[in-house]
Design an enzyme around this catalytic site. Structure first.
Site, PDB file in Angstrom:
ATOM      1  N   HIS A 120       1.044  -1.127  -0.014  1.00 15.76           N
ATOM      2  CA  HIS A 120      -0.003   0.005   0.009  1.00 15.76           C
ATOM      3  C   HIS A 120       0.923   1.217  -0.140  1.00 15.76           C
ATOM      4  O   HIS A 120       2.066   1.327   0.234  1.00 15.76           O
ATOM      5  CB  HIS A 120      -0.968  -0.017   1.147  1.00 15.76           C
ATOM      6  CG  HIS A 120      -0.259  -0.033   2.499  1.00 15.76           C
ATOM      7  ND1 HIS A 120       0.637   0.926   3.014  1.00 15.76           N
ATOM      8  CD2 HIS A 120      -0.195  -1.249   3.321  1.00 15.76           C
ATOM      9  CE1 HIS A 120       1.156   0.431   4.340  1.00 15.76           C
ATOM     10  NE2 HIS A 120       0.601  -0.964   4.493  1.00 15.76           N
TER      11      HIS A 120
HETATM   12  P1  TYD Z   1      -0.937  -2.417   7.886  1.00 14.78           P
HETATM   13  O1  TYD Z   1      -0.618  -0.891   8.067  1.00 14.78           O
HETATM   14  O2  TYD Z   1      -1.987  -2.727   6.826  1.00 14.78           O
HETATM   15  O3  TYD Z   1       0.147  -3.340   8.187  1.00 14.78           O
HETATM   16  P2  TYD Z   1       1.340  -3.756   6.936  1.00 14.78           P
HETATM   17  O4  TYD Z   1       1.426  -2.470   6.210  1.00 14.78           O
HETATM   18  O5  TYD Z   1       2.479  -3.965   7.709  1.00 14.78           O
HETATM   19  O6  TYD Z   1       1.054  -4.649   6.270  1.00 14.78           O
HETATM   20  O7  TYD Z   1      -1.733  -2.819   9.457  1.00 14.78           O
HETATM   21  C1  TYD Z   1      -2.215  -3.971   9.674  1.00 14.78           C
HETATM   22  C2  TYD Z   1      -3.222  -3.817  10.740  1.00 14.78           C
HETATM   23  O8  TYD Z   1      -2.891  -3.221  11.892  1.00 14.78           O
HETATM   24  C3  TYD Z   1      -4.582  -3.110  10.221  1.00 14.78           C
HETATM   25  O9  TYD Z   1      -5.488  -3.623  10.671  1.00 14.78           O
HETATM   26  C4  TYD Z   1      -4.407  -1.719  11.134  1.00 14.78           C
HETATM   27  C5  TYD Z   1      -3.559  -2.209  12.299  1.00 14.78           C
HETATM   28  N1  TYD Z   1      -2.674  -1.059  12.589  1.00 14.78           N
HETATM   29  C6  TYD Z   1      -3.016  -0.183  13.613  1.00 14.78           C
HETATM   30  O10 TYD Z   1      -4.154  -0.361  14.346  1.00 14.78           O
HETATM   31  N2  TYD Z   1      -2.380   0.925  14.052  1.00 14.78           N
HETATM   32  C7  TYD Z   1      -1.072   1.156  13.314  1.00 14.78           C
HETATM   33  O11 TYD Z   1      -0.488   1.898  13.723  1.00 14.78           O
HETATM   34  C8  TYD Z   1      -0.809   0.350  12.393  1.00 14.78           C
HETATM   35  C9  TYD Z   1       0.439   0.484  11.494  1.00 14.78           C
HETATM   36  C10 TYD Z   1      -1.638  -0.742  11.968  1.00 14.78           C
END
Ligand code: TYD
Length: 141
Positions: free
Chosen positions: A58
């Protein structure tokens, strides 16, 4: 450490961090708006990644990030809509700065790797761009 111009950074780049060498063990540190070009509003870390898994996939509309491999190693693949670059992170005394509107994916995590991520904004699900073609459209590339 940085002049004002770093606040204008538009490209992902590796930033070296201070390294205090000491026979008792080395020490590195990060000050927001000094060693990295944004004030730190949030920190999260990624750990216990099963072999072969990928994270990310993303971009953010506004949020800037700085990623450090505190332990182990992994790859961060960034794409500005036109060009893709792979950064291999494997030391705790440098990290990768990623501006807003850049696609990123993290993969090839080594066993016991620990990725520290510093962010310029609080968590906001609405800031995510999860469709690569939408990113290209928004960037008009
Ligand atoms: P995501 O940013 O999609 O993870 P990555 O980019 O590492 O694959 O986040 C995964 C999950 O965690 C999503 O449900 C949102 C949650 N999240 C939070 O609640 N707070 C945060 O600061 C982050 C980074 C993620």
């Amino acid at each position: 450490m940085f002049d004002k111009h770093i606040m204008e950074i538009r490209e992902s780049q590796i930033i070296q961090l201070p390294k205090i060498l000491d026979r008792r063990g080395n020490l590195s540190f990060i000050e927001g708006e000094n060693h990295i070009p944004f004030a730190i509003r949030r920190t999260h870390w990624i750990y216990d990644v099963p072999g072969g898994e990928k994270r990310g996939g993303h971009a953010y509309k506004v949020c800037q990030e700085f990623i450090v491999a505190l332990s182990g190693s992994f790859d961060v693949i960034v794409n500005d809509g036109k060009e893709e670059k792979t950064y291999h992170l494997n030391r705790s005394y440098y990290g990768l700065y990623i501006p807003a509107m850049i696609w990123r994916q993290m993969e090839n995590f080594s066993t016991n790797s620990l990725a520290l991520v510093l962010s310029s904004t609080k968590y906001d699900a609405g800031d995510y761009i999860r469709d690569f073609s939408l990113l290209k459209e928004l960037k008009k590339v």
